[in-house]
Motif scaffolding. Sequence first.
Motif, PDB file in Angstrom:
ATOM      1  N   GLN A  20      56.666  37.043  67.013  1.00 24.07           N
ATOM      2  CA  GLN A  20      57.747  36.445  66.233  1.00 24.07           C
ATOM      3  C   GLN A  20      57.473  34.978  65.904  1.00 24.07           C
ATOM      4  O   GLN A  20      58.041  34.438  64.961  1.00 24.07           O
ATOM      5  CB  GLN A  20      59.075  36.578  66.977  1.00 24.07           C
ATOM      6  CG  GLN A  20      59.555  38.003  67.055  1.00 24.07           C
ATOM      7  CD  GLN A  20      60.830  38.136  67.853  1.00 24.07           C
ATOM      8  OE1 GLN A  20      61.504  37.157  68.156  1.00 24.07           O
ATOM      9  NE2 GLN A  20      61.192  39.359  68.191  1.00 24.07           N
ATOM     10  N   PHE A  21      56.591  34.336  66.658  1.00 20.48           N
ATOM     11  CA  PHE A  21      56.249  32.936  66.396  1.00 20.48           C
ATOM     12  C   PHE A  21      55.214  32.791  65.279  1.00 20.48           C
ATOM     13  O   PHE A  21      54.944  31.683  64.836  1.00 20.48           O
ATOM     14  CB  PHE A  21      55.734  32.251  67.661  1.00 20.48           C
ATOM     15  CG  PHE A  21      56.800  31.972  68.674  1.00 20.48           C
ATOM     16  CD1 PHE A  21      57.983  31.359  68.324  1.00 20.48           C
ATOM     17  CD2 PHE A  21      56.603  32.327  69.999  1.00 20.48           C
ATOM     18  CE1 PHE A  21      58.962  31.093  69.266  1.00 20.48           C
ATOM     19  CE2 PHE A  21      57.568  32.057  70.952  1.00 20.48           C
ATOM     20  CZ  PHE A  21      58.752  31.441  70.583  1.00 20.48           C
ATOM     21  N   MET A  22      54.616  33.910  64.855  1.00 23.18           N
ATOM     22  CA  MET A  22      53.665  33.854  63.744  1.00 23.18           C
ATOM     23  C   MET A  22      54.456  33.785  62.449  1.00 23.18           C
ATOM     24  O   MET A  22      55.447  34.480  62.324  1.00 23.18           O
ATOM     25  CB  MET A  22      52.747  35.078  63.749  1.00 23.18           C
ATOM     26  CG  MET A  22      51.799  35.111  64.918  1.00 23.18           C
ATOM     27  SD  MET A  22      50.571  36.436  64.866  1.00 23.18           S
ATOM     28  CE  MET A  22      51.527  37.918  64.831  1.00 23.18           C
ATOM     29  N   PRO A  23      54.173  33.035  61.467  1.00 19.79           N
ATOM     30  CA  PRO A  23      53.050  32.126  61.296  1.00 19.79           C
ATOM     31  C   PRO A  23      53.377  30.693  61.674  1.00 19.79           C
ATOM     32  O   PRO A  23      52.616  29.781  61.377  1.00 19.79           O
ATOM     33  CB  PRO A  23      52.774  32.231  59.789  1.00 19.79           C
ATOM     34  CG  PRO A  23      54.145  32.352  59.197  1.00 19.79           C
ATOM     35  CD  PRO A  23      54.926  33.182  60.203  1.00 19.79           C
ATOM     36  N   VAL A  32      48.793  31.479  68.490  1.00 25.60           N
ATOM     37  CA  VAL A  32      50.162  31.158  68.908  1.00 25.60           C
ATOM     38  C   VAL A  32      50.180  30.765  70.380  1.00 25.60           C
ATOM     39  O   VAL A  32      50.753  29.735  70.754  1.00 25.60           O
ATOM     40  CB  VAL A  32      51.117  32.351  68.644  1.00 25.60           C
ATOM     41  CG1 VAL A  32      52.464  32.134  69.324  1.00 25.60           C
ATOM     42  CG2 VAL A  32      51.293  32.579  67.157  1.00 25.60           C
ATOM     43  N   ILE A  33      49.540  31.562  71.225  1.00 26.56           N
ATOM     44  CA  ILE A  33      49.522  31.282  72.660  1.00 26.56           C
ATOM     45  C   ILE A  33      48.826  29.952  72.931  1.00 26.56           C
ATOM     46  O   ILE A  33      49.315  29.127  73.696  1.00 26.56           O
ATOM     47  CB  ILE A  33      48.860  32.445  73.430  1.00 26.56           C
ATOM     48  CG1 ILE A  33      49.753  33.689  73.326  1.00 26.56           C
ATOM     49  CG2 ILE A  33      48.597  32.070  74.884  1.00 26.56           C
ATOM     50  CD1 ILE A  33      49.095  34.970  73.779  1.00 26.56           C
ATOM     51  N   ARG A  34      47.661  29.733  72.294  1.00 22.79           N
ATOM     52  CA  ARG A  34      46.931  28.477  72.479  1.00 22.79           C
ATOM     53  C   ARG A  34      47.786  27.285  72.035  1.00 22.79           C
ATOM     54  O   ARG A  34      47.914  26.287  72.758  1.00 22.79           O
ATOM     55  CB  ARG A  34      45.614  28.488  71.706  1.00 22.79           C
ATOM     56  CG  ARG A  34      44.810  27.203  71.905  1.00 22.79           C
ATOM     57  CD  ARG A  34      43.653  27.061  70.945  1.00 22.79           C
ATOM     58  NE  ARG A  34      44.187  26.932  69.602  1.00 22.79           N
ATOM     59  CZ  ARG A  34      43.675  27.512  68.535  1.00 22.79           C
ATOM     60  NH1 ARG A  34      42.616  28.272  68.630  1.00 22.79           N
ATOM     61  NH2 ARG A  34      44.210  27.343  67.355  1.00 22.79           N
ATOM     62  N   ASN A  35      48.392  27.371  70.860  1.00 23.08           N
ATOM     63  CA  ASN A  35      49.168  26.248  70.348  1.00 23.08           C
ATOM     64  C   ASN A  35      50.409  25.972  71.188  1.00 23.08           C
ATOM     65  O   ASN A  35      50.766  24.810  71.412  1.00 23.08           O
ATOM     66  CB  ASN A  35      49.526  26.485  68.881  1.00 23.08           C
ATOM     67  CG  ASN A  35      48.309  26.399  67.991  1.00 23.08           C
ATOM     68  OD1 ASN A  35      47.339  25.710  68.300  1.00 23.08           O
ATOM     69  ND2 ASN A  35      48.339  27.113  66.884  1.00 23.08           N
ATOM     70  N   LEU A  36      51.066  27.023  71.673  1.00 21.32           N
ATOM     71  CA  LEU A  36      52.220  26.804  72.550  1.00 21.32           C
ATOM     72  C   LEU A  36      51.791  26.181  73.874  1.00 21.32           C
ATOM     73  O   LEU A  36      52.485  25.296  74.404  1.00 21.32           O
ATOM     74  CB  LEU A  36      52.971  28.117  72.796  1.00 21.32           C
ATOM     75  CG  LEU A  36      53.739  28.664  71.595  1.00 21.32           C
ATOM     76  CD1 LEU A  36      54.306  30.041  71.917  1.00 21.32           C
ATOM     77  CD2 LEU A  36      54.845  27.715  71.163  1.00 21.32           C
ATOM     78  N   ALA A  37      50.662  26.620  74.413  1.00 24.60           N
ATOM     79  CA  ALA A  37      50.153  26.025  75.656  1.00 24.60           C
ATOM     80  C   ALA A  37      49.825  24.551  75.455  1.00 24.60           C
ATOM     81  O   ALA A  37      50.169  23.708  76.296  1.00 24.60           O
ATOM     82  CB  ALA A  37      48.925  26.780  76.141  1.00 24.60           C
ATOM     83  N   LEU A  38      49.185  24.221  74.337  1.00 23.00           N
ATOM     84  CA  LEU A  38      48.862  22.812  74.062  1.00 23.00           C
ATOM     85  C   LEU A  38      50.119  21.975  73.888  1.00 23.00           C
ATOM     86  O   LEU A  38      50.191  20.840  74.373  1.00 23.00           O
ATOM     87  CB  LEU A  38      47.971  22.707  72.824  1.00 23.00           C
ATOM     88  CG  LEU A  38      46.554  23.241  73.000  1.00 23.00           C
ATOM     89  CD1 LEU A  38      45.815  23.247  71.666  1.00 23.00           C
ATOM     90  CD2 LEU A  38      45.791  22.435  74.039  1.00 23.00           C
ATOM     91  N   ARG A  39      51.117  22.516  73.217  1.00 18.70           N
ATOM     92  CA  ARG A  39      52.391  21.785  73.070  1.00 18.70           C
ATOM     93  C   ARG A  39      53.051  21.559  74.425  1.00 18.70           C
ATOM     94  O   ARG A  39      53.620  20.497  74.681  1.00 18.70           O
ATOM     95  CB  ARG A  39      53.336  22.537  72.135  1.00 18.70           C
ATOM     96  CG  ARG A  39      52.901  22.445  70.684  1.00 18.70           C
ATOM     97  CD  ARG A  39      53.884  23.146  69.808  1.00 18.70           C
ATOM     98  NE  ARG A  39      55.172  22.477  69.871  1.00 18.70           N
ATOM     99  CZ  ARG A  39      55.756  21.888  68.841  1.00 18.70           C
ATOM    100  NH1 ARG A  39      55.181  21.885  67.685  1.00 18.70           N
ATOM    101  NH2 ARG A  39      56.933  21.316  68.976  1.00 18.70           N
ATOM    102  N   TRP A  40      52.993  22.572  75.320  1.00 18.90           N
ATOM    103  CA  TRP A  40      53.578  22.419  76.650  1.00 18.90           C
ATOM    104  C   TRP A  40      52.866  21.296  77.399  1.00 18.90           C
ATOM    105  O   TRP A  40      53.509  20.461  78.039  1.00 18.90           O
ATOM    106  CB  TRP A  40      53.469  23.732  77.430  1.00 18.90           C
ATOM    107  CG  TRP A  40      54.147  23.654  78.767  1.00 18.90           C
ATOM    108  CD1 TRP A  40      55.442  23.968  79.040  1.00 18.90           C
ATOM    109  CD2 TRP A  40      53.563  23.180  79.988  1.00 18.90           C
ATOM    110  NE1 TRP A  40      55.696  23.735  80.370  1.00 18.90           N
ATOM    111  CE2 TRP A  40      54.568  23.243  80.973  1.00 18.90           C
ATOM    112  CE3 TRP A  40      52.321  22.711  80.343  1.00 18.90           C
ATOM    113  CZ2 TRP A  40      54.351  22.856  82.282  1.00 18.90           C
ATOM    114  CZ3 TRP A  40      52.092  22.329  81.647  1.00 18.90           C
ATOM    115  CH2 TRP A  40      53.104  22.408  82.606  1.00 18.90           C
ATOM    116  N   ILE A  41      51.535  21.281  77.318  1.00 17.88           N
ATOM    117  CA  ILE A  41      50.765  20.235  77.989  1.00 17.88           C
ATOM    118  C   ILE A  41      51.127  18.860  77.432  1.00 17.88           C
ATOM    119  O   ILE A  41      51.353  17.913  78.197  1.00 17.88           O
ATOM    120  CB  ILE A  41      49.250  20.500  77.860  1.00 17.88           C
ATOM    121  CG1 ILE A  41      48.869  21.736  78.685  1.00 17.88           C
ATOM    122  CG2 ILE A  41      48.431  19.287  78.305  1.00 17.88           C
ATOM    123  CD1 ILE A  41      47.473  22.253  78.410  1.00 17.88           C
TER     124      ILE A  41
END
Length: 66
Positions: A20-23, A32-41
């Motif tokens: 659901q987070f795409m695009p 999506v997973i990579r970008n969310l992880a980077l935002r969390w960091i």
Amino acid sequence: MKDKVVSIRLERTHKELFQQFMPYFGSTEGEVIRNLALRWIERNITDPNITDLAKRGLLNLKVEND
């Protein structure tokens, strides 16, 4: 630093959520997973727990250049 591929197992519910987070956060589930992880960091890098883990040598916060 070479790119590394990481394999993870997702429950169907999580997979559907990431889709659901795409695009908005990437064009694939992996992005999506990579970008969310980077935002969390980015948001939590100064958190006392993260800082404590780094001080104890359990987390490496140094950035390596190629």
